[in-house]
Design a protein around this motif. Structure first.
Motif, PDB file in Angstrom:
ATOM      1  N   GLY A   1       0.670   5.071  -5.411  1.00 54.71           N
ATOM      2  CA  GLY A   1      -0.290   5.751  -4.580  1.00 54.71           C
ATOM      3  C   GLY A   1      -1.379   6.395  -5.423  1.00 54.71           C
ATOM      4  N   GLN A   2      -2.300   7.061  -4.740  1.00 56.59           N
ATOM      5  CA  GLN A   2      -3.447   7.646  -5.429  1.00 56.59           C
ATOM      6  C   GLN A   2      -3.139   9.013  -6.025  1.00 56.59           C
TER       7      GLN A   2
ATOM      8  N   CYS B   1       5.139  10.032   1.837  1.00 56.89           N
ATOM      9  CA  CYS B   1       4.574   8.800   1.295  1.00 56.89           C
ATOM     10  C   CYS B   1       4.897   7.670   2.253  1.00 56.89           C
TER      11      CYS B   1
ATOM     12  N   THR C   1      -1.307  13.113  -5.287  1.00 51.44           N
ATOM     13  CA  THR C   1      -1.638  14.326  -4.540  1.00 51.44           C
ATOM     14  C   THR C   1      -1.366  15.528  -5.435  1.00 51.44           C
TER      15      THR C   1
ATOM     16  N   GLN D   1       0.848  -1.180   0.000  1.00 50.37           N
ATOM     17  CA  GLN D   1       0.000   0.000   0.000  1.00 50.37           C
ATOM     18  C   GLN D   1       0.881   1.226   0.000  1.00 50.37           C
TER      19      GLN D   1
ATOM     20  N   VAL E   1       0.634   5.450   0.195  1.00 51.16           N
ATOM     21  CA  VAL E   1      -0.271   6.564   0.489  1.00 51.16           C
ATOM     22  C   VAL E   1       0.524   7.859   0.563  1.00 51.16           C
ATOM     23  N   GLU E   2       0.188   8.815  -0.324  1.00 50.85           N
ATOM     24  CA  GLU E   2       0.867  10.105  -0.339  1.00 50.85           C
ATOM     25  C   GLU E   2       0.072  11.138   0.452  1.00 50.85           C
ATOM     26  N   SER E   3       0.787  12.197   0.856  1.00 48.37           N
ATOM     27  CA  SER E   3       0.149  13.358   1.468  1.00 48.37           C
ATOM     28  C   SER E   3       1.059  14.556   1.294  1.00 48.37           C
TER      29      SER E   3
ATOM     30  N   TYR F   1       2.801  11.469  -7.728  1.00 50.22           N
ATOM     31  CA  TYR F   1       2.565  10.087  -7.304  1.00 50.22           C
ATOM     32  C   TYR F   1       3.817   9.513  -6.659  1.00 50.22           C
TER      33      TYR F   1
ATOM     34  N   THR G   1       8.850   5.670   5.314  1.00 51.02           N
ATOM     35  CA  THR G   1       8.273   6.912   4.828  1.00 51.02           C
ATOM     36  C   THR G   1       9.234   7.572   3.861  1.00 51.02           C
TER      37      THR G   1
END
Length: 121
Positions: free
Chosen positions: A112-113, A22, A115, A3, A5-7, A95, A78
């Motif tokens: 990832g999805q 990420c 950002t 999995q 996940v970015e932010s 991404y 991370t």
């Protein structure tokens, strides 16, 4: 199955800085590459920066050299992308990707999805 996940995206003015994060949850191995990619409207996805899990190799796109820095947290779970001196040309969806090869988007297995980063003049 990993999995990713970015932010950390957002809207800033030219010259500002942003840091993307990420978190990757997957089995990892030292030679594995993690990377940041971006895709602007109407353009192909391009590699921005990549780093090996053991931190021995980094790669940057010419357009971001000297402005962007890829790094990992000490726990190596991370991934970060520090972006300085942003310009409108950096506007794109960014991404994070894991388990790939250098800056070759087609070689990465986990994504990832995305950002959004928007830089205004």
């Amino acid at each position: 199955q990993a999995q990713v996940v970015e932010s950390g995206g957002g809207s800033v003015q030219a010259g500002a800085s942003l840091r993307l994060s990420c978190v990757v949850s997957s089995p990892v191995y030292d030679s594995m590459y993690w990377g940041w990619f971006r895709q602007a409207p109407g353009k192909e996805r391009e590699g921005v920066a990549a780093i090996t899990h053991n931190l021995r190799q980094t790669h940057y796109a010419d357009s971001v050299k000297g402005r962007f820095t890829i790094s990992q947290d000490t726990d190596r779970k991370t991934l970060y992308l520090q972006m300085n001196s942003l310009t409108p040309e950096d506007t794109a969806v960014y991404y994070c990707a894991a388990d790939g090869w250098k800056l070759m988007a087609g070689r990465y297995n986990y994504w990832g999805q995305g950002t959004q980063v928007t830089v205004s003049a």
